[in-house]
Design an enzyme around this catalytic site. Sequence first.
Site, PDB file in Angstrom:
ATOM      1  N   TYR A 284      45.825  29.291  17.195  1.00 18.85           N
ATOM      2  CA  TYR A 284      44.982  30.535  17.269  1.00 18.85           C
ATOM      3  C   TYR A 284      43.786  30.420  16.356  1.00 18.85           C
ATOM      4  CZ  TYR A 284      49.232  32.259  19.254  1.00 18.85           C
ATOM      5  OH  TYR A 284      50.675  32.441  20.101  1.00 18.85           O
TER       6      TYR A 284
ATOM      7  N   ASN B 253      45.921  38.432  27.840  1.00 19.07           N
ATOM      8  CA  ASN B 253      45.381  37.640  28.805  1.00 19.07           C
ATOM      9  C   ASN B 253      45.670  37.930  30.213  1.00 19.07           C
ATOM     10  OD1 ASN B 253      44.356  35.517  30.297  1.00 19.07           O
ATOM     11  ND2 ASN B 253      45.852  34.066  29.630  1.00 19.07           N
TER      12      ASN B 253
ATOM     13  N   CYS C 138      46.973  30.385  27.999  1.00 17.88           N
ATOM     14  CA  CYS C 138      47.346  30.855  26.727  1.00 17.88           C
ATOM     15  C   CYS C 138      48.698  30.256  26.445  1.00 17.88           C
ATOM     16  CB  CYS C 138      47.505  32.371  26.668  1.00 17.88           C
ATOM     17  SG  CYS C 138      48.632  33.152  28.027  1.00 17.88           S
ATOM     18  N   HIS C 139      49.404  29.648  27.201  1.00 19.21           N
ATOM     19  CA  HIS C 139      50.602  28.928  26.948  1.00 19.21           C
ATOM     20  C   HIS C 139      50.426  27.821  25.943  1.00 19.21           C
ATOM     21  CE1 HIS C 139      49.464  26.788  30.355  1.00 19.21           C
ATOM     22  NE2 HIS C 139      50.101  25.992  30.069  1.00 19.21           N
TER      23      HIS C 139
ATOM     24  N   GLU D  32      54.043  20.018  31.287  1.00 13.44           N
ATOM     25  CA  GLU D  32      52.594  19.276  31.109  1.00 13.44           C
ATOM     26  C   GLU D  32      52.711  18.213  30.163  1.00 13.44           C
ATOM     27  OE1 GLU D  32      49.811  21.875  29.889  1.00 13.44           O
ATOM     28  OE2 GLU D  32      49.968  23.518  31.020  1.00 13.44           O
TER      29      GLU D  32
END
Length: 167
Positions: free
Chosen positions: A102, A125, A133-134, A162
């Site tokens: 952040y 979001n 945002c993840h 990912e």
Amino acid sequence: MVQYGIVKTDVGAFGFVAREKRLLATYLPEAEPQIRRRIRKRWPDATENTHLLPRFRQKVASYYAGKRTAFDEEADLSDQPPFRRMVLEQCRQIPYGKTASYQDLARAAGNPKAARAVGSTMAHNPLPLVVPCHRVLRADGTFGGFSSRSGVSEKKKMLSLEGALAV
């Protein structure tokens, strides 16, 4: 004209809303009736278009099938205040399989002391997945929050998909 589409994935129905081929909102996978209800609540005049943004649909399906995917579609963030827009645009720059804090996003948006405001921006979001945002974590590497229906567990699943998180 505002239109929406539904993409069926292995983990549920992913919804999206667009105007003139620019994304306005996305909805992370859940049961299709819930996605439709959520879209209709926010966009009551939107019409479904099963051919809307075919390249985007394919990318969403590929992402949830575990394939490396970059979402570079045009997004309409014009309803966001300037700082939030900057944060969302900076978040879009976080590559697949990588994370940022952040505080990193606060710095990138020009206000290094605004980590809490970045958290609030992520919580609101309008384009999850497209604005990833993840991929945003606390400075200590812990997950922080995630405003999906499944909460932080979904954030963990997406990061694991990912390869940014060992399971």
